[in-house]
Design a protein around this motif. Structure first.
Motif, mmCIF file in Angstrom:
data_model
loop_
_atom_site.group_PDB
_atom_site.id
_atom_site.type_symbol
_atom_site.label_atom_id
_atom_site.label_comp_id
_atom_site.label_asym_id
_atom_site.label_seq_id
_atom_site.Cartn_x
_atom_site.Cartn_y
_atom_site.Cartn_z
ATOM 1 N N ILE A 1 -33.834 -18.103 -19.104
ATOM 2 C CA ILE A 1 -32.438 -17.995 -18.686
ATOM 3 C C ILE A 1 -31.602 -19.034 -19.430
ATOM 4 O O ILE A 1 -30.398 -18.876 -19.593
ATOM 5 C CB ILE A 1 -32.303 -18.175 -17.156
ATOM 6 N N LEU B 1 -33.935 -12.425 -8.143
ATOM 7 C CA LEU B 1 -33.360 -12.200 -9.465
ATOM 8 C C LEU B 1 -34.030 -11.015 -10.159
ATOM 9 O O LEU B 1 -33.356 -10.093 -10.648
ATOM 10 C CB LEU B 1 -33.518 -13.463 -10.318
ATOM 11 N N LEU C 1 -32.471 -7.151 -11.133
ATOM 12 C CA LEU C 1 -32.469 -6.588 -12.480
ATOM 13 C C LEU C 1 -33.356 -5.349 -12.566
ATOM 14 O O LEU C 1 -33.058 -4.417 -13.308
ATOM 15 C CB LEU C 1 -32.936 -7.642 -13.485
ATOM 16 N N ASN D 1 -24.867 -6.910 -14.211
ATOM 17 C CA ASN D 1 -24.364 -8.112 -14.860
ATOM 18 C C ASN D 1 -25.253 -9.301 -14.507
ATOM 19 O O ASN D 1 -25.444 -9.615 -13.336
ATOM 20 C CB ASN D 1 -22.921 -8.372 -14.397
ATOM 21 N N MET D 2 -25.792 -9.957 -15.530
ATOM 22 C CA MET D 2 -26.742 -11.045 -15.331
ATOM 23 C C MET D 2 -26.141 -12.189 -14.507
ATOM 24 O O MET D 2 -26.769 -12.701 -13.574
ATOM 25 C CB MET D 2 -27.194 -11.560 -16.702
ATOM 26 N N LYS D 3 -24.935 -12.576 -14.842
ATOM 27 C CA LYS D 3 -24.282 -13.676 -14.125
ATOM 28 C C LYS D 3 -24.137 -13.346 -12.647
ATOM 29 O O LYS D 3 -24.396 -14.180 -11.779
ATOM 30 C CB LYS D 3 -22.916 -13.964 -14.745
ATOM 31 N N VAL E 1 -27.594 -13.495 -10.915
ATOM 32 C CA VAL E 1 -28.011 -14.891 -10.718
ATOM 33 C C VAL E 1 -27.227 -15.521 -9.570
ATOM 34 O O VAL E 1 -27.790 -16.196 -8.712
ATOM 35 C CB VAL E 1 -27.832 -15.710 -12.017
ATOM 36 N N VAL F 1 -25.138 -18.702 -18.183
ATOM 37 C CA VAL F 1 -26.150 -17.643 -18.061
ATOM 38 C C VAL F 1 -26.017 -16.648 -19.221
ATOM 39 O O VAL F 1 -24.911 -16.236 -19.564
ATOM 40 C CB VAL F 1 -25.993 -16.905 -16.705
ATOM 41 N N ASP G 1 -26.420 -12.976 -21.347
ATOM 42 C CA ASP G 1 -26.161 -11.602 -20.924
ATOM 43 C C ASP G 1 -27.479 -10.928 -20.563
ATOM 44 O O ASP G 1 -28.568 -11.387 -20.943
ATOM 45 C CB ASP G 1 -25.428 -10.817 -22.021
ATOM 46 N N THR G 2 -27.392 -9.828 -19.833
ATOM 47 C CA THR G 2 -28.586 -9.150 -19.303
ATOM 48 C C THR G 2 -29.529 -8.709 -20.414
ATOM 49 O O THR G 2 -30.749 -8.902 -20.324
ATOM 50 C CB THR G 2 -28.176 -7.923 -18.463
ATOM 51 N N PHE H 1 -31.626 -11.550 -21.894
ATOM 52 C CA PHE H 1 -32.675 -11.995 -20.967
ATOM 53 C C PHE H 1 -33.809 -10.982 -20.896
ATOM 54 O O PHE H 1 -34.988 -11.351 -20.955
ATOM 55 C CB PHE H 1 -32.067 -12.211 -19.580
ATOM 56 N N MET H 2 -33.476 -9.710 -20.800
ATOM 57 C CA MET H 2 -34.504 -8.663 -20.721
ATOM 58 C C MET H 2 -35.336 -8.611 -22.002
ATOM 59 O O MET H 2 -36.552 -8.412 -21.960
ATOM 60 C CB MET H 2 -33.856 -7.304 -20.452
#
Length: 220
Positions: free
Chosen positions: A56, A124, A128, A135-137, A140, A167, A169-170, A173-174
């Motif tokens: 993250i 979390l 997802l 939205n990742m933010k 979280v 944070v 973006d999704t 992270f993925m």
């Protein structure tokens, strides 16, 4: 050693699934004297969560440091006497009888905060997995609000609000979570599987934490 090398080749998600699939917790039921949480598999799972937090990025630096310090605290106790300290519940029981459970550097507090960090990570990943386009933010923020925020003091809460601005973006992270030859659908399935394992696992742990009156502990 072979198992450790095999785990290195897989993603943190796959490794966590394996750890949880093999871990057996004896629930207290009506007699908390028989409860059992194996310390080594629990700490292995926490190490994997640490690696997920690393992905993250700097926004999780404070939480990551807390997790790291709490892992080290329990590892030191375990390594001082592996045969006596292999069961986390026995450590909770010993500190409860000595009146040290709520001391700043107690293993009980370390265990509670590691459990809450697992709560956060589970929430979390669940958010997802339900929709990788979320939205990742926002995910979280919602995960933090549901798991850690109720127990944080104003200093920790303020630091977390600032950190959330960093944070990733999704998609980023993925991509970091995905195995080298994996795809988004496979990752989503594994995240859903991990979430389905973590929910009952954490429920069992919280039932034990409650037995020792540690469920309302807050940060100072």
């Amino acid at each position: 050693m072979k198992r450790s090398r095999d785990m290195e080749k897989r993603s943190e998600i796959s490794s966590a699934i394996e750890e949880l699939s093999m871990m057996v917790i004896v629930k207290p039921g009506g007699n908390h004297e028989v409860a059992h949480i194996p310390i080594k598999p629990f700490l292995s799972l926490c190490h994997l969560v640490l690696q997920v937090l690393d992905k993250i990025g700097p926004s999780m630096a404070v939480l990551r440091q807390d997790v790291h310090l709490n892992i080290k605290k329990l590892e030191v106790v375990y390594e001082s006497n592996p045969s006596m300290n292999s069961n986390l519940v026995e450590i909770l029981k010993s500190e409860a009888s000595n009146g040290t459970s709520r001391k700043r550097c107690s293993c009980s507090k370390a265990f509670v905060w590691l459990t809450r960090s697992l709560d956060f990570s589970s929430k979390l990943l669940q958010g997802l997995a339900n929709d990788p386009k979320n939205n990742m933010k926002q995910v979280v923020e919602e995960s933090y609000a549901a798991t850690l925020a109720p127990w944080h003091g104003w200093i920790s809460s303020a630091a977390s609000k600032v950190a959330l601005k960093l944070v990733p973006d999704t998609k980023t992270f993925m991509d970091l979570l995905r195995e080298k030859d994996g795809n988004c659908d496979t990752l989503k399935e594994k995240m859903q599987k991990l979430s389905s394992l973590m929910v009952p696992f954490l429920e069992d742990i919280h039932s034990i934490i409650k037995v020792y009156n540690l469920d309302r502990l807050k940060s100072t």
